[in-house]
Scaffold this active site. Structure first.
Site, mmCIF file in Angstrom:
data_model
loop_
_atom_site.group_PDB
_atom_site.id
_atom_site.type_symbol
_atom_site.label_atom_id
_atom_site.label_comp_id
_atom_site.label_asym_id
_atom_site.label_seq_id
_atom_site.Cartn_x
_atom_site.Cartn_y
_atom_site.Cartn_z
ATOM 1 N N ARG A 12 0.846 -1.200 0.000
ATOM 2 C CA ARG A 12 0.000 0.000 0.000
ATOM 3 C C ARG A 12 0.877 1.245 0.000
ATOM 4 N NH1 ARG A 12 -4.087 1.150 5.023
ATOM 5 N NH2 ARG A 12 -2.538 2.694 5.687
ATOM 6 N N ALA A 82 8.103 -0.195 5.894
ATOM 7 C CA ALA A 82 6.925 -0.346 6.771
ATOM 8 C C ALA A 82 6.964 0.685 7.897
ATOM 9 C CB ALA A 82 6.886 -1.755 7.359
ATOM 10 N N ILE A 84 4.225 3.023 10.896
ATOM 11 C CA ILE A 84 2.895 3.385 11.424
ATOM 12 C C ILE A 84 3.018 4.684 12.223
ATOM 13 C CG2 ILE A 84 2.013 1.009 11.596
ATOM 14 C CD1 ILE A 84 2.634 1.200 14.664
ATOM 15 N N THR A 85 1.882 5.308 12.481
ATOM 16 C CA THR A 85 1.850 6.422 13.427
ATOM 17 C C THR A 85 0.874 6.073 14.553
ATOM 18 O OG1 THR A 85 0.131 7.464 12.074
ATOM 19 C CG2 THR A 85 2.374 8.268 11.774
ATOM 20 N N ASP A 87 -0.159 8.863 17.053
ATOM 21 C CA ASP A 87 0.144 10.211 17.518
ATOM 22 C C ASP A 87 -0.520 10.550 18.854
ATOM 23 O OD1 ASP A 87 1.365 10.332 15.060
ATOM 24 O OD2 ASP A 87 0.058 11.876 14.216
ATOM 25 N N GLY A 142 3.166 16.100 18.737
ATOM 26 C CA GLY A 142 2.310 14.910 18.794
ATOM 27 C C GLY A 142 2.971 13.659 18.263
ATOM 28 N N TYR A 146 7.235 8.826 16.890
ATOM 29 C CA TYR A 146 7.537 8.713 15.449
ATOM 30 C C TYR A 146 8.822 9.478 15.110
ATOM 31 C CZ TYR A 146 6.411 8.889 10.385
ATOM 32 O OH TYR A 146 6.423 8.779 9.012
ATOM 33 N N PRO A 176 10.921 11.415 3.269
ATOM 34 C CA PRO A 176 9.827 12.057 2.537
ATOM 35 C C PRO A 176 9.225 13.178 3.384
ATOM 36 C CG PRO A 176 9.523 9.662 2.652
ATOM 37 C CD PRO A 176 10.594 10.032 3.633
ATOM 38 N N GLY A 177 8.730 14.201 2.694
ATOM 39 C CA GLY A 177 7.865 15.165 3.358
ATOM 40 C C GLY A 177 6.471 14.559 3.413
HETATM 41 P P1 NAD Z 1 0.626 3.429 4.726
HETATM 42 O O1 NAD Z 1 -0.011 3.328 6.077
HETATM 43 O O2 NAD Z 1 -0.217 3.879 3.590
HETATM 44 O O3 NAD Z 1 1.291 2.032 4.329
HETATM 45 C C1 NAD Z 1 2.129 1.349 5.230
HETATM 46 C C2 NAD Z 1 2.107 -0.128 4.896
HETATM 47 O O4 NAD Z 1 2.941 -0.784 5.871
HETATM 48 C C3 NAD Z 1 0.704 -0.738 5.005
HETATM 49 O O5 NAD Z 1 0.439 -1.570 3.888
HETATM 50 C C4 NAD Z 1 0.790 -1.536 6.298
HETATM 51 O O6 NAD Z 1 -0.084 -2.659 6.321
HETATM 52 C C5 NAD Z 1 2.256 -1.933 6.325
HETATM 53 N N1 NAD Z 1 2.714 -2.274 7.688
HETATM 54 C C6 NAD Z 1 2.392 -1.652 8.836
HETATM 55 N N2 NAD Z 1 2.949 -2.283 9.880
HETATM 56 C C7 NAD Z 1 3.650 -3.320 9.377
HETATM 57 C C8 NAD Z 1 4.431 -4.354 9.963
HETATM 58 N N3 NAD Z 1 4.587 -4.437 11.294
HETATM 59 N N4 NAD Z 1 5.005 -5.277 9.149
HETATM 60 C C9 NAD Z 1 4.838 -5.212 7.793
HETATM 61 N N5 NAD Z 1 4.099 -4.268 7.187
HETATM 62 C C10 NAD Z 1 3.507 -3.325 7.969
HETATM 63 O O7 NAD Z 1 1.893 4.382 4.936
HETATM 64 P P2 NAD Z 1 2.742 5.228 3.860
HETATM 65 O O8 NAD Z 1 2.275 6.625 3.922
HETATM 66 O O9 NAD Z 1 2.806 4.508 2.569
HETATM 67 O O10 NAD Z 1 4.167 5.201 4.584
HETATM 68 C C11 NAD Z 1 5.216 4.324 4.188
HETATM 69 C C12 NAD Z 1 6.478 4.718 4.931
HETATM 70 O O11 NAD Z 1 6.809 6.078 4.591
HETATM 71 C C13 NAD Z 1 6.362 4.680 6.447
HETATM 72 O O12 NAD Z 1 7.582 4.259 7.015
HETATM 73 C C14 NAD Z 1 6.093 6.121 6.795
HETATM 74 O O13 NAD Z 1 6.455 6.413 8.118
HETATM 75 C C15 NAD Z 1 6.955 6.824 5.787
HETATM 76 N N6 NAD Z 1 6.580 8.204 5.517
HETATM 77 C C16 NAD Z 1 5.368 8.509 5.006
HETATM 78 C C17 NAD Z 1 5.064 9.832 4.754
HETATM 79 C C18 NAD Z 1 3.748 10.245 4.180
HETATM 80 O O14 NAD Z 1 3.522 11.448 4.088
HETATM 81 N N7 NAD Z 1 2.875 9.343 3.745
HETATM 82 C C19 NAD Z 1 5.985 10.843 5.043
HETATM 83 C C20 NAD Z 1 7.222 10.488 5.561
HETATM 84 C C21 NAD Z 1 7.512 9.161 5.800
#
Ligand code: NAD
Length: 239
Positions: A12, A82, A84-85, A87, A142, A146, A176-177
């Protein structure tokens, strides 16, 4: 045979875009995720296999990656994505919120990378790409859990980069931002509008804009790019 890439949280959001971009660049790609339904749908849409592996659990990760290696061969490229947040302001944060975020976002770096590092050292090639965050660089209200985990990712990246450099292994981080995924969709609309107002590019990033840098870092030709942090945030913050 094409090199094998593993993308965690690869079914995802950013992980899905990264998996697809690597596949389109000619790599063999395997994703791991914890969400079975999302994994099924992603495999149907992309043809990329998704293994159910909780990367916050060391033993489950060891077992899951051993199965992937048995099915597909040695993993040469890892994208530790992978995350999660959970917050909450620190004065309201529970130990469960703290632990969950540290385990999924930071301990997973060790849990996954530990399984592949020996074969990378033996073969003389490896690419490890760790997804951190702008909030690991600047901190965020918050998000003490993270921000701490994502800052930890940067230290992990630089240490392991030094250890692997003479063995053909590169380890880099991407910060990433704010990117247009379901993680960001969870943010309150008013708060999100105030965040976007501070991004000079005037919009959220798209997952494919992060995936493009992953493909660059995965390349054989990127050998001298090592221990680096790539800020991809629409000029919100630059190091
Ligand atoms: P998302 O929640 O859309 O997708 C995260 C995916 O990781 C999901 O499919 C989820 O099921 C999977 N996942 C969660 N816990 C897991 C675990 N324990 N083992 C295996 N898979 C697991 O998140 P995203 O926005 O696509 O974020 C991806 C990465 O980018 C993360 O590390 C996030 O912190 C980082 N990030 C995202 C953003 C943003 O703005 N979206 C910004 C900076 C960093």
């Amino acid at each position: 045979m094409a090199r094998l890439a593993l993308v965690t949280g690869g079914a995802r959001g950013l992980g899905a875009a990264i998996s697809i971009a690597l596949k389109n660049a000619g790599y063999r790609v395997v994703a791991v995720d914890v969400n079975e339904q999302t994994g099924k749908e992603f495999t149907e849409a992309s043809g990329i296999p998704v293994y159910l592996v909780d990367v916050s659990d060391f033993n489950a990760t060891k077992e899951g990656i051993a199965k992937i290696v048995a099915d597909h061969g040695p993993i040469e490229i890892v994208v530790n994505n992978a995350g999660i947040t959970r917050d909450a302001f620190l004065h309201k944060m529970t130990v469960e919120q703290w632990d969950a975020v540290i385990k999924v976002n930071l301990s997973s770096m060790f849990n996954v990378t530990r399984q592949v590092i020996e074969s990378m050292r033996a073969s003389g090639f490896g690419r490890i790409i760790n997804i951190s965050s702008v909030n690991g660089q600047v901190g965020q209200f918050g998000q003490a859990n993270y921000s701490a985990a994502k800052a930890g990712v940067l230290g992990f990246t630089r240490a392991v980069a030094q250890e692997g450099a003479a063995k053909g292994i590169t380890v880099n981080a991407i910060c990433p931002g704010y990117i247009n995924t379901e993680m960001v969709a969870k943010i309150d609309a008013k708060v999100l509008a105030s965040i976007v107002a501070k991004i000079p590019t005037g919009r959220l990033g798209e997952p494919k804009e992060i995936a493009r840098t992953v493909v660059f870092l995965a390349a054989d030709e990127a050998q001298f790019v090592n221990g680096a942090t790539f800020s991809i945030n629409g000029a919100q913050f630059t190091t």
